[in-house]
Design a protein around this motif. Structure first.
Motif, PDB file in Angstrom:
ATOM      1  N   UNK A 122       0.865  -1.185   0.000  1.00  0.00           N
ATOM      2  CA  UNK A 122       0.000   0.000   0.000  1.00  0.00           C
ATOM      3  C   UNK A 122       0.898   1.231   0.000  1.00  0.00           C
ATOM      4  N   UNK A 123       0.748   2.074  -1.006  1.00  0.00           N
ATOM      5  CA  UNK A 123       1.488   3.328  -1.127  1.00  0.00           C
ATOM      6  C   UNK A 123       0.525   4.471  -0.833  1.00  0.00           C
ATOM      7  N   UNK A 149       3.253  -1.544   3.962  1.00  0.00           N
ATOM      8  CA  UNK A 149       2.848  -0.158   3.738  1.00  0.00           C
ATOM      9  C   UNK A 149       4.060   0.750   3.575  1.00  0.00           C
ATOM     10  N   UNK A 150       3.898   1.767   2.723  1.00  0.00           N
ATOM     11  CA  UNK A 150       4.977   2.724   2.500  1.00  0.00           C
ATOM     12  C   UNK A 150       4.403   4.123   2.330  1.00  0.00           C
ATOM     13  N   UNK A 151       4.822   5.030   3.200  1.00  0.00           N
ATOM     14  CA  UNK A 151       4.448   6.438   3.030  1.00  0.00           C
ATOM     15  C   UNK A 151       5.309   7.066   1.938  1.00  0.00           C
ATOM     16  N   UNK A 152       4.673   7.885   1.108  1.00  0.00           N
ATOM     17  CA  UNK A 152       5.362   8.538  -0.015  1.00  0.00           C
ATOM     18  C   UNK A 152       5.115  10.042   0.066  1.00  0.00           C
ATOM     19  N   UNK A 153       5.677  10.720   1.070  1.00  0.00           N
ATOM     20  CA  UNK A 153       5.309  12.108   1.346  1.00  0.00           C
ATOM     21  C   UNK A 153       5.632  13.102   0.244  1.00  0.00           C
ATOM     22  N   UNK A 154       6.550  12.776  -0.661  1.00  0.00           N
ATOM     23  CA  UNK A 154       6.909  13.730  -1.708  1.00  0.00           C
ATOM     24  C   UNK A 154       6.069  13.600  -2.969  1.00  0.00           C
ATOM     25  N   UNK A 155       5.284  12.556  -3.086  1.00  0.00           N
ATOM     26  CA  UNK A 155       4.555  12.347  -4.340  1.00  0.00           C
ATOM     27  C   UNK A 155       3.454  13.389  -4.567  1.00  0.00           C
ATOM     28  N   UNK A 156       2.707  13.700  -3.520  1.00  0.00           N
ATOM     29  CA  UNK A 156       1.643  14.702  -3.697  1.00  0.00           C
ATOM     30  C   UNK A 156       2.218  16.072  -4.059  1.00  0.00           C
ATOM     31  N   UNK A 157       3.263  16.579  -3.370  1.00  0.00           N
ATOM     32  CA  UNK A 157       3.837  17.871  -3.782  1.00  0.00           C
ATOM     33  C   UNK A 157       4.341  17.872  -5.223  1.00  0.00           C
ATOM     34  N   UNK A 179      12.046   1.296  -1.240  1.00  0.00           N
ATOM     35  CA  UNK A 179      11.820   1.082   0.188  1.00  0.00           C
ATOM     36  C   UNK A 179      10.745   0.025   0.440  1.00  0.00           C
ATOM     37  N   UNK A 180       9.675   0.051  -0.363  1.00  0.00           N
ATOM     38  CA  UNK A 180       8.645  -0.971  -0.129  1.00  0.00           C
ATOM     39  C   UNK A 180       9.101  -2.331  -0.642  1.00  0.00           C
ATOM     40  N   UNK A 181       9.891  -2.356  -1.709  1.00  0.00           N
ATOM     41  CA  UNK A 181      10.421  -3.631  -2.191  1.00  0.00           C
ATOM     42  C   UNK A 181      11.382  -4.244  -1.188  1.00  0.00           C
ATOM     43  N   UNK A 182      12.045  -3.399  -0.413  1.00  0.00           N
ATOM     44  CA  UNK A 182      12.952  -3.889   0.622  1.00  0.00           C
ATOM     45  C   UNK A 182      12.195  -4.623   1.732  1.00  0.00           C
ATOM     46  N   UNK A 183      10.918  -4.288   1.886  1.00  0.00           N
ATOM     47  CA  UNK A 183      10.124  -4.949   2.922  1.00  0.00           C
ATOM     48  C   UNK A 183       9.863  -6.414   2.591  1.00  0.00           C
ATOM     49  N   UNK A 184       9.688  -6.701   1.303  1.00  0.00           N
ATOM     50  CA  UNK A 184       9.473  -8.091   0.890  1.00  0.00           C
ATOM     51  C   UNK A 184       9.666  -8.216  -0.616  1.00  0.00           C
ATOM     52  N   UNK A 185      10.410  -9.224  -1.054  1.00  0.00           N
ATOM     53  CA  UNK A 185      10.561  -9.455  -2.490  1.00  0.00           C
ATOM     54  C   UNK A 185       9.342 -10.159  -3.087  1.00  0.00           C
ATOM     55  N   UNK A 192      -2.218   2.064  -5.227  1.00  0.00           N
ATOM     56  CA  UNK A 192      -1.984   3.501  -5.180  1.00  0.00           C
ATOM     57  C   UNK A 192      -3.077   4.108  -4.299  1.00  0.00           C
ATOM     58  N   UNK A 193      -2.789   4.232  -3.000  1.00  0.00           N
ATOM     59  CA  UNK A 193      -3.796   4.624  -2.018  1.00  0.00           C
ATOM     60  C   UNK A 193      -3.840   6.133  -1.810  1.00  0.00           C
ATOM     61  N   UNK A 194      -3.758   6.854  -2.900  1.00  0.00           N
ATOM     62  CA  UNK A 194      -3.907   8.310  -2.885  1.00  0.00           C
ATOM     63  C   UNK A 194      -4.394   8.718  -4.266  1.00  0.00           C
ATOM     64  N   UNK A 195      -5.345   9.636  -4.304  1.00  0.00           N
ATOM     65  CA  UNK A 195      -5.949  10.001  -5.589  1.00  0.00           C
ATOM     66  C   UNK A 195      -5.021  10.814  -6.477  1.00  0.00           C
ATOM     67  N   UNK A 196      -3.892  11.285  -5.935  1.00  0.00           N
ATOM     68  CA  UNK A 196      -2.900  11.979  -6.761  1.00  0.00           C
ATOM     69  C   UNK A 196      -2.020  11.008  -7.538  1.00  0.00           C
ATOM     70  N   UNK A 197      -1.865   9.811  -7.005  1.00  0.00           N
ATOM     71  CA  UNK A 197      -0.840   8.911  -7.523  1.00  0.00           C
ATOM     72  C   UNK A 197      -1.079   8.399  -8.940  1.00  0.00           C
ATOM     73  N   UNK A 198      -2.325   8.333  -9.437  1.00  0.00           N
ATOM     74  CA  UNK A 198      -2.487   7.902 -10.830  1.00  0.00           C
ATOM     75  C   UNK A 198      -1.704   8.756 -11.830  1.00  0.00           C
TER      76      UNK A 198
END
Length: 275
Positions: A122-123, A149-157, A179-185, A192-198
């Motif tokens: 979940x991003x 889960x991975x927070x992506x604080x710079x994507x919205x700006x 970073x999220x791939x590092x959590x599990x291969x 894309x759990x934010x409406x900006x991310x598309x």
């Protein structure tokens, strides 16, 4: 309140929810829609629970006053931090026959259908990720899934400043995906759990292995809404169907329209309102 028919209300803290509205209209074009972007107080992502709840409730009340019988919170932060309280505490008192729906549950209801490995990612914004709303809802729907889960604080700006197509976005897209791939291969599905991310989806796809599925919320929420209206004819019959679209903002319409056109992929002309 009047019982006359009215548009389906779509709410977001800014313009991001227009990516969801676009897909809803594509699937259900005959309905009337009223979009409200609380641009004066955006972003919601880093605000307190109390502020997000209060702002969201004020906007919900405003949309009710505009004859909306059904409201979609096309905002992950509002869905995560305000929806349940509004549904359980406020609606019975202020509008027992009206409904407010979010974007988290519809997505959680289908994410497990896309994963073969049982590992999903979940991003989202910092607020959405810290709420753990997706992890809890997915666990309820698919208890066997392992959620990363991975927070992506710079994507919205980046998106808000129209830098999502530029080379400057590459670094931050690669950073958070790494970073999220590092959590599990074993992650084979990313939400894309934010409406900006598309608006970053092309860059995301080009960075990932082709065997990883990317889920965008708009089509999922649109399909869920269609199903909801079919199952609840008492709500559907109160939704007017003239194919109209109206856009409201709590800040400068000129600025809203400039950004909104990018998200909606059509020219947007908004009106200023106070909520």
């Amino acid at each position: 309140m009047s019982s006359s028919k009215g548009p389906i209300g779509i709410f977001d803290s800014g313009v991001g929810g227009l990516t969801v509205m676009k897909d809803i209209i594509h699937r259900l074009p005959s309905y009337d829609y009223l979009y409200l972007g609380d641009s004066a107080r955006t972003p919601y992502g880093n605000r307190s629970f109390a502020s997000i709840y209060q702002f969201t409730l004020e906007c919900v009340r405003y949309l009710f006053s505009q004859q909306c019988h059904l409201i979609i919170l096309a905002c992950n932060t509002a869905s995560a931090k305000a929806l349940r309280t509004i549904q359980q505490r406020d609606l019975p008192k202020i509008a027992p026959n009206k409904r407010v729906l979010g974007v988290i549950r519809p997505t959680a209801e289908v994410i497990g259908l896309h994963s073969n490995t049982g590992h999903v990612g979940v991003l989202g914004t910092t607020g959405t990720i810290q709420s753990d709303s997706y992890e809890m809802e997915i666990e309820h729907q698919f208890p066997e899934l392992i959620v990363h889960q991975q927070a992506c604080p710079m994507w919205v700006p980046l998106v808000e400043n129209n830098e999502h197509n530029g080379p400057g976005a590459d670094y931050f897209v690669e950073k958070y995906l790494h970073e999220i791939n590092q959590q599990s291969p074993d992650i084979d599905t990313l939400l894309l759990a934010c409406t900006h991310y598309p608006l970053l989806e092309d860059k995301i796809r080009s960075t990932l292995n082709s065997n990883i599925s990317i889920l965008s919320q708009g089509p999922i929420v649109a399909a869920s809404l269609e199903d909801y209206l079919q199952r609840h004819p008492e709500i559907d019959e109160n939704c007017s169907k003239n194919g109209s679209r109206r856009f409201l903002t709590t800040d400068a319409p000129e600025t809203f329209d400039q950004h909104a056109t990018t998200f909606f992929e059509e020219k947007v002309t908004s009106e200023y309102v106070e909520v």
